[in-house]
Design a protein around this motif. Structure first.
Motif, PDB file in Angstrom:
ATOM      1  N   SER A  48       0.821  -1.219   0.000  1.00 54.33           N
ATOM      2  CA  SER A  48       0.000   0.000   0.000  1.00 54.33           C
ATOM      3  C   SER A  48       0.855   1.269   0.000  1.00 54.33           C
ATOM      4  O   SER A  48       0.332   2.371  -0.214  1.00 54.33           O
ATOM      5  N   GLN A  49       2.150   1.125   0.236  1.00 51.62           N
ATOM      6  CA  GLN A  49       3.039   2.282   0.260  1.00 51.62           C
ATOM      7  C   GLN A  49       3.362   2.750  -1.157  1.00 51.62           C
ATOM      8  O   GLN A  49       3.353   1.966  -2.106  1.00 51.62           O
ATOM      9  N   LYS A  50       3.654   4.011  -1.279  1.00 53.28           N
ATOM     10  CA  LYS A  50       3.880   4.625  -2.593  1.00 53.28           C
ATOM     11  C   LYS A  50       4.977   3.931  -3.376  1.00 53.28           C
ATOM     12  O   LYS A  50       4.849   3.687  -4.580  1.00 53.28           O
ATOM     13  N   HIS A  51       6.086   3.593  -2.695  1.00 52.23           N
ATOM     14  CA  HIS A  51       7.224   2.973  -3.373  1.00 52.23           C
ATOM     15  C   HIS A  51       7.372   1.501  -3.005  1.00 52.23           C
ATOM     16  O   HIS A  51       8.465   0.929  -3.151  1.00 52.23           O
ATOM     17  N   GLN A  52       6.298   0.882  -2.543  1.00 54.65           N
ATOM     18  CA  GLN A  52       6.302  -0.551  -2.189  1.00 54.65           C
ATOM     19  C   GLN A  52       7.351  -0.872  -1.133  1.00 54.65           C
ATOM     20  O   GLN A  52       7.920  -1.971  -1.102  1.00 54.65           O
ATOM     21  N   SER A  53       7.609   0.088  -0.265  1.00 53.79           N
ATOM     22  CA  SER A  53       8.531  -0.141   0.848  1.00 53.79           C
ATOM     23  C   SER A  53       8.079   0.716   2.019  1.00 53.79           C
ATOM     24  O   SER A  53       7.440   1.751   1.836  1.00 53.79           O
ATOM     25  N   LEU A  54       8.432   0.271   3.219  1.00 53.66           N
ATOM     26  CA  LEU A  54       7.969   0.940   4.432  1.00 53.66           C
ATOM     27  C   LEU A  54       9.158   1.242   5.332  1.00 53.66           C
ATOM     28  O   LEU A  54       9.965   0.342   5.636  1.00 53.66           O
ATOM     29  N   LEU A  55       9.287   2.493   5.726  1.00 56.00           N
ATOM     30  CA  LEU A  55      10.328   2.836   6.693  1.00 56.00           C
ATOM     31  C   LEU A  55       9.996   2.158   8.009  1.00 56.00           C
ATOM     32  O   LEU A  55       8.853   2.199   8.474  1.00 56.00           O
ATOM     33  N   LEU A  56      10.983   1.519   8.613  1.00 57.04           N
ATOM     34  CA  LEU A  56      10.742   0.793   9.854  1.00 57.04           C
ATOM     35  C   LEU A  56      10.240   1.720  10.964  1.00 57.04           C
ATOM     36  O   LEU A  56       9.461   1.300  11.823  1.00 57.04           O
ATOM     37  N   ARG A  57      10.658   2.964  10.917  1.00 60.38           N
ATOM     38  CA  ARG A  57      10.217   3.908  11.940  1.00 60.38           C
ATOM     39  C   ARG A  57       8.721   4.219  11.812  1.00 60.38           C
ATOM     40  O   ARG A  57       8.098   4.703  12.761  1.00 60.38           O
ATOM     41  N   ASP A  58       8.148   3.928  10.620  1.00 61.69           N
ATOM     42  CA  ASP A  58       6.730   4.195  10.396  1.00 61.69           C
ATOM     43  C   ASP A  58       5.853   2.980  10.689  1.00 61.69           C
ATOM     44  O   ASP A  58       4.622   3.066  10.585  1.00 61.69           O
ATOM     45  N   LEU A  59       6.465   1.854  11.021  1.00 63.40           N
ATOM     46  CA  LEU A  59       5.696   0.634  11.260  1.00 63.40           C
ATOM     47  C   LEU A  59       4.715   0.814  12.412  1.00 63.40           C
ATOM     48  O   LEU A  59       3.571   0.339  12.362  1.00 63.40           O
ATOM     49  N   GLU A  60       5.154   1.521  13.452  1.00 62.51           N
ATOM     50  CA  GLU A  60       4.290   1.739  14.618  1.00 62.51           C
ATOM     51  C   GLU A  60       3.033   2.517  14.244  1.00 62.51           C
ATOM     52  O   GLU A  60       1.956   2.278  14.795  1.00 62.51           O
ATOM     53  N   LYS A  61       3.161   3.453  13.294  1.00 64.14           N
ATOM     54  CA  LYS A  61       1.992   4.221  12.864  1.00 64.14           C
ATOM     55  C   LYS A  61       0.958   3.321  12.198  1.00 64.14           C
ATOM     56  O   LYS A  61      -0.243   3.582  12.257  1.00 64.14           O
ATOM     57  N   GLU A  62       1.432   2.259  11.560  1.00 64.59           N
ATOM     58  CA  GLU A  62       0.537   1.368  10.814  1.00 64.59           C
ATOM     59  C   GLU A  62      -0.147   0.342  11.715  1.00 64.59           C
ATOM     60  O   GLU A  62      -1.319   0.022  11.501  1.00 64.59           O
ATOM     61  N   VAL A  63       0.586  -0.171  12.714  1.00 67.78           N
ATOM     62  CA  VAL A  63       0.049  -1.316  13.483  1.00 67.78           C
ATOM     63  C   VAL A  63      -0.043  -1.065  14.977  1.00 67.78           C
ATOM     64  O   VAL A  63      -0.583  -1.904  15.711  1.00 67.78           O
ATOM     65  N   GLY A  64       0.494   0.055  15.451  1.00 70.59           N
ATOM     66  CA  GLY A  64       0.459   0.333  16.886  1.00 70.59           C
ATOM     67  C   GLY A  64       1.730  -0.131  17.581  1.00 70.59           C
ATOM     68  O   GLY A  64       2.496  -0.958  17.059  1.00 70.59           O
ATOM     69  N   PHE A  65       1.940   0.388  18.782  1.00 73.30           N
ATOM     70  CA  PHE A  65       3.189   0.116  19.501  1.00 73.30           C
ATOM     71  C   PHE A  65       3.338  -1.348  19.884  1.00 73.30           C
ATOM     72  O   PHE A  65       4.400  -1.950  19.723  1.00 73.30           O
ATOM     73  N   VAL A  66       2.270  -1.956  20.390  1.00 72.04           N
ATOM     74  CA  VAL A  66       2.354  -3.342  20.864  1.00 72.04           C
ATOM     75  C   VAL A  66       2.593  -4.302  19.706  1.00 72.04           C
ATOM     76  O   VAL A  66       3.500  -5.144  19.736  1.00 72.04           O
ATOM     77  N   GLN A  67       1.769  -4.181  18.643  1.00 71.27           N
ATOM     78  CA  GLN A  67       1.888  -5.099  17.514  1.00 71.27           C
ATOM     79  C   GLN A  67       3.184  -4.896  16.724  1.00 71.27           C
ATOM     80  O   GLN A  67       3.638  -5.810  16.034  1.00 71.27           O
ATOM     81  N   LYS A  68       3.769  -3.718  16.850  1.00 73.10           N
ATOM     82  CA  LYS A  68       4.989  -3.435  16.095  1.00 73.10           C
ATOM     83  C   LYS A  68       6.053  -4.498  16.339  1.00 73.10           C
ATOM     84  O   LYS A  68       6.733  -4.928  15.398  1.00 73.10           O
ATOM     85  N   TRP A  69       6.166  -4.951  17.574  1.00 71.45           N
ATOM     86  CA  TRP A  69       7.221  -5.904  17.913  1.00 71.45           C
ATOM     87  C   TRP A  69       6.970  -7.273  17.282  1.00 71.45           C
ATOM     88  O   TRP A  69       7.899  -7.982  16.914  1.00 71.45           O
ATOM     89  N   ASN A  70       5.699  -7.658  17.136  1.00 70.74           N
ATOM     90  CA  ASN A  70       5.385  -8.915  16.456  1.00 70.74           C
ATOM     91  C   ASN A  70       5.776  -8.838  14.987  1.00 70.74           C
ATOM     92  O   ASN A  70       6.302  -9.797  14.411  1.00 70.74           O
ATOM     93  N   PHE A  71       5.527  -7.687  14.382  1.00 74.06           N
ATOM     94  CA  PHE A  71       5.888  -7.514  12.976  1.00 74.06           C
ATOM     95  C   PHE A  71       7.400  -7.426  12.794  1.00 74.06           C
ATOM     96  O   PHE A  71       7.940  -7.957  11.816  1.00 74.06           O
ATOM     97  N   MET A  72       8.080  -6.780  13.724  1.00 78.13           N
ATOM     98  CA  MET A  72       9.544  -6.716  13.648  1.00 78.13           C
ATOM     99  C   MET A  72      10.139  -8.114  13.742  1.00 78.13           C
ATOM    100  O   MET A  72      11.101  -8.451  13.034  1.00 78.13           O
TER     101      MET A  72
END
Length: 367
Positions: A48-72
């Motif tokens: 869904s990102q413009k360049h088909q890549s996501l800055l890791l620092r923006d992951l929390e904005k997408e999934v929240g603080f708690v879920q971020k660690w599961n995705f990491m």
């Protein structure tokens, strides 16, 4: 959602407690879906990102603080799917690995194959309702279960104005059916019986006895799958045989025509629930999702009790964040028997993680 059902006692004896037998394979299905769901969600976020890549620092904005660690953790664990780049002056980012990108391109074909299935199932969903309309918010509530894209209101519905329309009723948006199609007013149960050569009463109904597993060969019967440890006695099987033989109105007939006190109308409710679950990709819905259609389908006020009374047809599990209702006949152990094109694609993508597919022998099948 654990609901013990107590029988009335007599003679001063302590009431017996009816045990709800667990189906461990279906409980495990809910556990085993967690990792694939995480992988597929992250794939969708990246795409869904413009360049088909996501800055890791923006992951929390997408999934929240708690879920971020599961995705990491998933990013680190599955380098065959997720590639991490950046460093020095470039902030770290995650994108799909090359092999994952190649497989991901096949999703477009799967979605093309899904479109006629989605249109048919959405049409049938509306045909089941008493007024051939359903609140749009209810459709959005189960869009993932149906396999609808997130933007179905703009990407799918406008393509079929002869079938669907969105209208406001009493301040609420409803999805309306514009044209009834009698050719699809056939339930999944009837289609299955037709495939087995059972389409009309043969005159042998009184001679055929029900088997100990609850199954009965007849045009009004439902496929049964009793849980392990469930031992029906003769009285139970006799009652079930009478129920399996009893005819009932089609779920596609308007529910207002029937008195819910009529045993045939109550059996029809079971058929409506069976059909609703059959229209979903994975033949399951949460209990709250089913209950959301209470008014549109004239479902019983004690919906949970109705489901529990038919342990050979439905199974309710407490695994996962919410209680989930399974259509038991759709599963062989852990495996969903028939998979639609989108589920087959999901299996192929998740298999890049090294996860063994739970149902690799399936041919492409529509739900």
């Amino acid at each position: 959602m654990w609901v013990p059902v107590k029988h009335k006692s007599s003679g001063g004896r302590r009431p017996k407690r009816k045990v709800y037998h667990r189906v461990h394979e279906l409980d495990k299905v809910m556990d085993f879906q967690k990792k694939p769901a995480l992988i597929l969600q992250l794939k969708s976020i990246i795409q869904s990102q413009k360049h088909q890549s996501l800055l890791l620092r923006d992951l929390e904005k997408e999934v929240g603080f708690v879920q971020k660690w599961n995705f990491m953790a998933a990013i680190e664990k599955y380098p065959s799917i997720f590639y991490v780049g950046g460093g020095n002056r470039t902030p770290p980012f995650v994108t799909l690995a090359e092999k994952a990108k190649k497989v991901a391109r096949e999703e477009a074909e799967a979605k093309d194959l899904m479109e006629p299935i989605l249109v048919k199932n959405l049409r049938k969903l509306l045909m089941l309702s008493v007024d051939c309309r359903v609140p749009l918010e209810n459709i959005e509530f189960i869009e993932s279960e149906l396999g609808l894209p997130n933007d179905f209101k703009t990407s799918l519905l406008p393509k079929y104005p002869e079938i669907f329309s969105v209208k406001e009723v009493s301040g609420k948006l409803y999805l309306h059916l514009e044209n009834w199609d009698s050719s699809i007013a056939v339930t999944a149960r009837e289609e299955q019986l037709g495939g087995e050569g059972i389409s009309a009463p043969s005159g042998l109904g009184n001679k055929v006895r029900i088997s100990k597993d609850g199954n009965f060969l007849g045009p009004h019967a439902f496929r049964m799958s009793f849980p392990a440890g469930f031992r029906p006695n003769t009285s139970y099987l006799d009652q079930l045989e009478r129920w399996q033989k009893m005819d009932f109105p089609s779920p596609y007939l308007n529910a207002r025509r029937f008195d819910i006190a009529d045993p045939k109308a109550r059996k029809r409710v079971v058929a409506v629930l069976h059909e609703l679950l059959s229209l979903t990709m994975q033949k399951r819905m949460t209990s709250s999702q089913l209950d959301a259609f209470h008014s549109e389908y004239f479902l019983p006020s004690k919906l949970l009790l109705c489901l529990i009374k038919h342990p050979g047809i439905f199974y309710i599990t407490n695994k996962g964040a919410r209680s989930t209702v399974f259509l038991k006949e759709a599963y062989d152990g852990l495996n969903l028997i028939n998979k639609c094109p989108l589920l087959l694609f999901n299996d192929k993508f998740v298999a890049l993680s090294g996860r063994r597919e739970m149902n690799s022998c399936n041919a492409m099948h529509s739900p």
